[in-house]
Motif scaffolding. Sequence first.
Motif, short mmCIF file in Angstrom:
data_model
loop_
_atom_site.label_atom_id
_atom_site.label_comp_id
_atom_site.label_asym_id
_atom_site.label_seq_id
_atom_site.Cartn_x
_atom_site.Cartn_y
_atom_site.Cartn_z
N GLN A 180 23.65 -4.05 -3.85
CA GLN A 180 24.28 -3.00 -3.46
C GLN A 180 23.89 -2.51 -2.07
N GLY A 181 23.04 -3.12 -1.42
CA GLY A 181 22.39 -2.76 -0.15
C GLY A 181 21.40 -1.95 -0.10
N GLN A 182 20.77 -1.50 -1.39
CA GLN A 182 19.41 -0.58 -1.42
C GLN A 182 18.35 -1.47 -1.26
N SER A 183 17.31 -0.83 -0.85
CA SER A 183 15.67 -1.22 -0.81
C SER A 183 14.88 -0.64 -1.55
N PRO A 184 14.88 -0.96 -2.81
CA PRO A 184 14.34 -0.51 -3.86
C PRO A 184 12.57 -0.84 -3.60
N GLN A 185 11.84 0.01 -3.94
CA GLN A 185 10.40 -0.22 -4.04
C GLN A 185 9.61 0.01 -5.12
N PHE A 186 9.34 -1.15 -5.72
CA PHE A 186 8.59 -1.09 -7.38
C PHE A 186 7.31 -2.03 -7.22
N ASN A 187 6.16 -1.28 -7.20
CA ASN A 187 4.76 -1.99 -6.60
C ASN A 187 4.76 -3.50 -7.24
N LEU A 188 4.98 -3.68 -8.81
CA LEU A 188 4.60 -4.63 -9.31
C LEU A 188 5.51 -5.89 -8.89
N LEU A 189 6.62 -5.66 -8.04
CA LEU A 189 7.54 -6.82 -7.81
C LEU A 189 8.04 -6.81 -6.32
N THR A 190 7.97 -5.83 -5.93
CA THR A 190 8.68 -5.85 -4.37
C THR A 190 7.45 -5.79 -3.36
N ASP A 191 6.27 -5.23 -3.91
CA ASP A 191 5.15 -5.35 -2.86
C ASP A 191 4.80 -6.79 -2.30
N ARG A 192 4.66 -7.59 -3.34
CA ARG A 192 4.26 -9.05 -2.86
C ARG A 192 5.18 -9.50 -2.00
N MET A 193 6.48 -9.24 -2.24
CA MET A 193 7.55 -9.91 -1.21
C MET A 193 7.33 -9.46 0.27
N MET A 194 6.64 -8.33 0.54
CA MET A 194 6.45 -8.05 1.86
C MET A 194 5.09 -8.28 2.49
N LEU A 195 4.46 -8.76 1.72
CA LEU A 195 2.98 -9.04 2.18
C LEU A 195 2.49 -10.44 2.60
N GLU A 196 1.79 -10.40 3.51
CA GLU A 196 1.29 -11.74 4.01
C GLU A 196 -0.18 -12.01 4.08
N LYS A 197 -0.91 -10.79 3.73
CA LYS A 197 -2.44 -10.74 3.14
C LYS A 197 -2.62 -9.75 2.21
N MET A 198 -3.79 -9.61 1.88
CA MET A 198 -4.48 -8.83 0.60
C MET A 198 -4.26 -7.44 1.17
N HIS A 199 -3.59 -6.66 0.17
CA HIS A 199 -3.41 -5.19 0.36
C HIS A 199 -3.61 -4.66 -0.96
N ASN A 200 -5.02 -4.29 -0.90
CA ASN A 200 -5.41 -3.84 -2.58
C ASN A 200 -5.76 -2.30 -2.25
N CYS A 201 -6.47 -1.90 -3.55
CA CYS A 201 -6.99 -0.55 -3.39
C CYS A 201 -7.97 -0.16 -2.21
N GLU A 202 -8.88 -1.11 -2.13
CA GLU A 202 -9.92 -1.08 -1.20
C GLU A 202 -10.81 0.22 -1.15
N ALA A 203 -11.14 0.60 -2.57
CA ALA A 203 -11.98 1.78 -2.90
C ALA A 203 -13.16 1.65 -2.32
N GLY A 204 -13.85 2.55 -1.49
CA GLY A 204 -15.13 2.43 -0.64
C GLY A 204 -15.02 1.70 0.66
N ILE A 205 -13.57 0.89 0.90
CA ILE A 205 -13.62 0.44 2.16
C ILE A 205 -12.73 1.02 2.89
N SER A 206 -11.56 1.22 2.51
CA SER A 206 -10.33 2.05 3.14
C SER A 206 -10.48 3.55 2.65
N ASN A 207 -10.88 3.76 1.80
CA ASN A 207 -10.82 5.14 1.11
C ASN A 207 -12.02 5.46 0.23
#
Lengths: 330, 359
Positions: free
Chosen positions: A168-195
């Motif tokens: 339908q032309g939408q760009s839904p974002q659902f972490n469990l399924l669409t995030d991986r499609m956009m990522l070329e490297k690890m993008h994790n919680c990073e507790a203690g590292i980025s936050n």
Amino acid sequence: MLQYLVILLDDTSVAYCHADNPLKERNLMPIETLKKGILFGMKQNLMIQYVFPNYALPEEYASVIESIDNVKIYPVGCKPVTGIESENEADVEVANSIPEKVETKNLVLRLTFCEMLIQKDEIAKLFANGRRVNLCITDVEKFTDEQIDAYRQVLDEWSKALLELYKQGQSPQFNLLTDRMMLEKMHNCEAGISNITLAPNGKFYLCPAFYYDERMQVFNQMNHHKPSSDTSVGDLEKGLDIHNLQLLQLDHAPLCRKCDAYHCRRCVWLNRKMTWDINTPSRQQCVMAHLERNASRCLLNDIRNIGEFMPNIEIKEINYLDPFEVRKEF
Amino acid sequence: MDLDTAKLAVDYILSTPDLFTEEEVGWAFIGGEPLLEIDLIDQICDYIKIEMFRLNHRWFNSYLISISTNGINYSDKKVQNFIEKNKKHLSIGITIDGTEKKHDLNRVYKFTEKGSYKDVVKNIPLWQEQFPDSSTKVTVSSDDIPYIKESVIHIFELGINSIYINVVFENVWKDGDDIIFEQQLTDLADYIIDNNLYYTKTCSFFDEKIGKPLNNDHNNNWCGSGRMLSIDAAGNFYPCTRFAQYSLRDKETWIIGNVKDGIDKNKLRPFLTLDRTTQSPEECIKCEVASGCAWCQGENFDAAETHTVFQRATAICKMHKARVRANNYYWNKLYRKLELEDLREQYEANKREVKPEIC
């Protein structure tokens, strides 16, 4: 590099990730502590993320809270009143059940695995309208291999729902399924590292879950040789003091550093809880992330049948769900 | 441990092939002093053999029973009967610390405080007759350093040809220990070489492979913890005995399961993913003499700043470097001597291999 300072405004601030908040008694962060936390964030050039409880804070907090650019994380239906009414697109609402109404562009939905299965259709309905949905399973530790097929099936059903939205032309974002499609490297919680998290007691924690553990006296040894429930990693007076910081980093996680389930949360709190070592994920975390990864791969291929989509992304076919099983080749 | 607990452990191990995938197995009994419980060990071994036979288990003819003993009761009739009964699948190690004086410093009878040296040494000939290639293992702490040379020579003189010896991993070392250690090993090197003992005797302190830099391809974990299930008297499972509470100074025990519930595989994952570079500090990774520098996962855990097995303890650093210097001296001196005697080629073709001291 630290980028975010998460400030728990109260002991009962909403839990927004895997760990439930077991603290039931209000314990508001003293306003002087809040001011010092904000000052720390400013000097360290950190984006402040406030985590709100489900009650209105005293009036004098509003101006302090808004003294710096911020993101608000709050229980669904409990929008904080701080005098600034304009909506921040990064604000996050958190729900522990399917919400009737969501005001922000970002929803964190926290459900047990069984709740998720039962409410899968209602969850799918949340994907529309340009909203980002982060589904967070709150009982990862109970996931068993016998549930793999059930999870695979529900991911497949959600993929079909998402595919329809793409058609339908939408760009839904659902972490469990669409995030991986956009990522070329690890993008994790990073507790203690980025936050890093600042609790109402003025101490820093890797994430809110470690604060909950300390308050509930769950045995831990973050910084101490002797048995202790102290999980803090510094305070506002002395600054951050994260021992074995390297073990939070990807290159010091043998199972994760070659993994390509890039969207995985790599939750260090779950690691610590389930394998007893902060850099080692449990089978549950790995298998769930790989089921999501594989479903993302199928969804990506299906979307490409509609038209060009993320041409630089390749998700390879693999024959394992747990990198531990292939660790010698890994 | 009671027999029922032992049986439950055996049942679990034999019925869990997905966890125990090796083609061979070692059943090791350690104490206290295991020979005090030779009847129990005999019953357990009988049960193991019967069950392996009943299950047509691949380990039925591929197993080794090993016992590490202080040797005092070695010649007892019951022990000898056990040896006779199991000799095809049995390895027994007797621990001797060195000279009588050195041995009796630490090894005394509980009530009389009389040293045990004489009672052990009288059993050595029988032990060597029954286990001709037997070796002994010696562990060196700070107070032992001045006795290293004489102890090793004494053990050689008892007829034991191989000595596996290492320094303790704990942070017990005093200023100057490394200097005395280096001198002891250098003197020992002189003795071995000057008396031509290098053809027939090995002391694991001297190993040609140690003292070289390691690149990141050499990334294996040193320690075998996690690959050798340890079971305590109550039936709890550990990645190795060093993770049992009685072995730990500062940390709570790391139990990975028990005979009734089995192994929690998640608790084993850190151990089975350990590698050298992840747990080593930069100083160790860049070390010019890294090879042969050992570590103990239990001590790493015990000494770590946080609850992890991924922080390598480096208390033995200066001792390893001292060993490397003495080791270099040994091989340089030995090969020069052999070259001058035109015997190097012959020696290298026949030299005894030193096995690494992996626990």
